[in-house]
Design a protein around this motif. Structure first.
Motif, PDB file in Angstrom:
ATOM      1  N   ILE A 181       0.861  -1.196   0.128  1.00  0.00           N
ATOM      2  CA  ILE A 181       0.020   0.075   0.031  1.00  0.00           C
ATOM      3  C   ILE A 181       0.849   1.338   0.054  1.00  0.00           C
ATOM      4  CG2 ILE A 181      -1.632   1.377   1.446  1.00  0.00           C
ATOM      5  CD1 ILE A 181      -2.797  -1.192   2.152  1.00  0.00           C
ATOM      6  N   ASP A 182       0.599   2.150  -1.126  1.00  0.00           N
ATOM      7  CA  ASP A 182       1.226   3.495  -0.982  1.00  0.00           C
ATOM      8  C   ASP A 182       0.511   4.343  -0.028  1.00  0.00           C
ATOM      9  OD1 ASP A 182       2.861   5.600  -1.764  1.00  0.00           O
ATOM     10  OD2 ASP A 182       1.851   6.035  -3.705  1.00  0.00           O
ATOM     11  N   LYS A 183      -0.927   4.602  -0.685  1.00  0.00           N
ATOM     12  CA  LYS A 183      -1.509   5.720   0.316  1.00  0.00           C
ATOM     13  C   LYS A 183      -3.180   5.060  -0.039  1.00  0.00           C
ATOM     14  CE  LYS A 183      -1.569   9.332  -3.285  1.00  0.00           C
ATOM     15  NZ  LYS A 183      -1.231  10.558  -3.734  1.00  0.00           N
ATOM     16  N   ARG A 184      -3.924   5.846   0.925  1.00  0.00           N
ATOM     17  CA  ARG A 184      -5.369   5.602   1.111  1.00  0.00           C
ATOM     18  C   ARG A 184      -6.139   6.889   1.170  1.00  0.00           C
ATOM     19  NH1 ARG A 184      -9.584   5.424   4.388  1.00  0.00           N
ATOM     20  NH2 ARG A 184      -8.302   5.669   6.190  1.00  0.00           N
ATOM     21  N   ASN A 185      -7.032   7.335   0.250  1.00  0.00           N
ATOM     22  CA  ASN A 185      -7.603   8.545   0.313  1.00  0.00           C
ATOM     23  C   ASN A 185      -9.224   8.103   0.368  1.00  0.00           C
ATOM     24  OD1 ASN A 185      -8.696  10.930   0.598  1.00  0.00           O
ATOM     25  ND2 ASN A 185      -8.166  11.473  -1.526  1.00  0.00           N
ATOM     26  N   ASN A 186      -9.848   7.850   1.765  1.00  0.00           N
ATOM     27  CA  ASN A 186     -11.091   7.654   1.885  1.00  0.00           C
ATOM     28  C   ASN A 186     -11.244   6.084   1.307  1.00  0.00           C
ATOM     29  OD1 ASN A 186     -13.864   7.566   2.578  1.00  0.00           O
ATOM     30  ND2 ASN A 186     -14.464   8.773   0.918  1.00  0.00           N
ATOM     31  N   LYS A 187     -11.928   6.217   0.243  1.00  0.00           N
ATOM     32  CA  LYS A 187     -12.130   4.573  -0.572  1.00  0.00           C
ATOM     33  C   LYS A 187     -11.143   4.589  -1.691  1.00  0.00           C
ATOM     34  CE  LYS A 187     -16.592   4.614  -1.300  1.00  0.00           C
ATOM     35  NZ  LYS A 187     -18.081   3.996  -1.716  1.00  0.00           N
ATOM     36  N   GLU A 188     -10.367   5.246  -1.977  1.00  0.00           N
ATOM     37  CA  GLU A 188      -9.461   5.317  -2.981  1.00  0.00           C
ATOM     38  C   GLU A 188      -7.847   4.672  -2.403  1.00  0.00           C
ATOM     39  OE1 GLU A 188     -10.706   5.625  -6.245  1.00  0.00           O
ATOM     40  OE2 GLU A 188     -12.537   5.990  -5.096  1.00  0.00           O
ATOM     41  N   LEU A 189      -7.403   3.667  -3.159  1.00  0.00           N
ATOM     42  CA  LEU A 189      -6.268   3.060  -2.912  1.00  0.00           C
ATOM     43  C   LEU A 189      -5.212   3.079  -3.942  1.00  0.00           C
ATOM     44  CD1 LEU A 189      -5.123   1.636  -0.209  1.00  0.00           C
ATOM     45  CD2 LEU A 189      -6.016  -0.450  -1.150  1.00  0.00           C
ATOM     46  N   THR A 190      -3.901   3.285  -3.716  1.00  0.00           N
ATOM     47  CA  THR A 190      -3.107   3.111  -4.659  1.00  0.00           C
ATOM     48  C   THR A 190      -1.875   2.126  -4.041  1.00  0.00           C
ATOM     49  OG1 THR A 190      -1.799   4.995  -3.872  1.00  0.00           O
ATOM     50  CG2 THR A 190      -3.392   5.305  -5.836  1.00  0.00           C
TER      51      THR A 190
END
Length: 251
Positions: free
Chosen positions: A214-223
């Protein structure tokens, strides 16, 4: 086997929580020892050798949850239940607890705590050596091998490079969104259960990700690291995966 005891001064809550826990897969090997609607009865009757997990209401007459846990919960796993979220800081600072759940009891949050803090399947310091292979059983007659550290995600969906598995199959994807293992005939739900102990988590109905990528999570978005794909966490999976991400990385 995990032997658990419920303590809450509301009998309806005791029945509700037990009924919810009973819906969990048998693989967790949870055994209900006893329920008590009085902290005094619990203190007088519980044998410390008879249970592993104490699920206890924070606010009760005679002994509150912290007091009861201090009396009978030495070296035990403890999960607090409370309807007053402003007391969260007090609870967390008072004991090295396994979890904290606001009422009404949420079975997905409980399952995440169970997997990450009680069973201890996930160890954030447990990493695979580069190139190490893991073998998992697929049905009765097949086993597949793959490298966890080289696997970013597993999916039934078409990815950014337009790779898509056959019907009822999944692809394993590595860095640069390339396929590393093709067309494994298994459902996402079944595979996610097999891979949860190794740091993988289902984020929606079609995709499992390697949490260590996991790089980052923004609410329900994941990269993910090493991937150009953009992932969306499903509504049903959000609570569980957020809890597991925070637990895994000590947040």
């Amino acid at each position: 086997m995990i032997r658990y005891i419920l303590v809450d001064d509301q009998p309806k809550t005791l029945k509700y929580v037990k009924a919810k826990i009973d819906t969990l897969p048998k693989d967790y090997e949870l055994k209900h020892v006893e329920s008590y609607d009085s902290s005094k009865k619990a203190y007088e009757n519980i044998n410390k050798d008879d249970f592993d997990l104490l699920i206890v209401d924070f606010d009760m007459p005679v002994y509150n949850g912290i007091e009861l846990a201090q009396k009978i919960g030495d070296n035990k796993k403890i999960i607090f239940l409370t309807g007053e979220t402003e007391k969260e800081k007090q609870v967390i600072n008072s004991l090295d607890i396994s979890g904290y759940l606001s009422k009404p009891f949420d079975i997905e949050e409980f399952e995440a705590i169970l997997k990450n803090k009680v069973i201890g399947k996930i160890n954030k310091n447990n990493t695979f050596k580069k190139g190490e292979r893991l073998s998992i059983a697929i049905g009765v007659n097949q086993d597949i091998g793959f490298c966890p550290d080289e696997t970013c995600y597993i999916s039934t969906s078409r990815n950014i490079k337009k790779y898509q598995s056959n019907k009822n199959c999944v692809h394993f994807f590595g860095e640069q969104d390339d396929v590393t293992v093709t067309n494994v005939r298994i459902s996402i739900n079944e595979l996610s259960k097999k891979l949860e102990p190794y740091g993988f988590e289902k984020i929606n109905q079609s995709t499992i990700v390697n949490l260590s990528k996991i790089d980052k999570r923004n609410n329900k978005e994941l990269t993910l690291l090493g991937s150009e794909e953009e992932f969306t966490i499903g509504d049903n999976e959000k609570k569980g995966i957020v809890s597991r991400i925070r637990t895994l990385f000590g947040v």
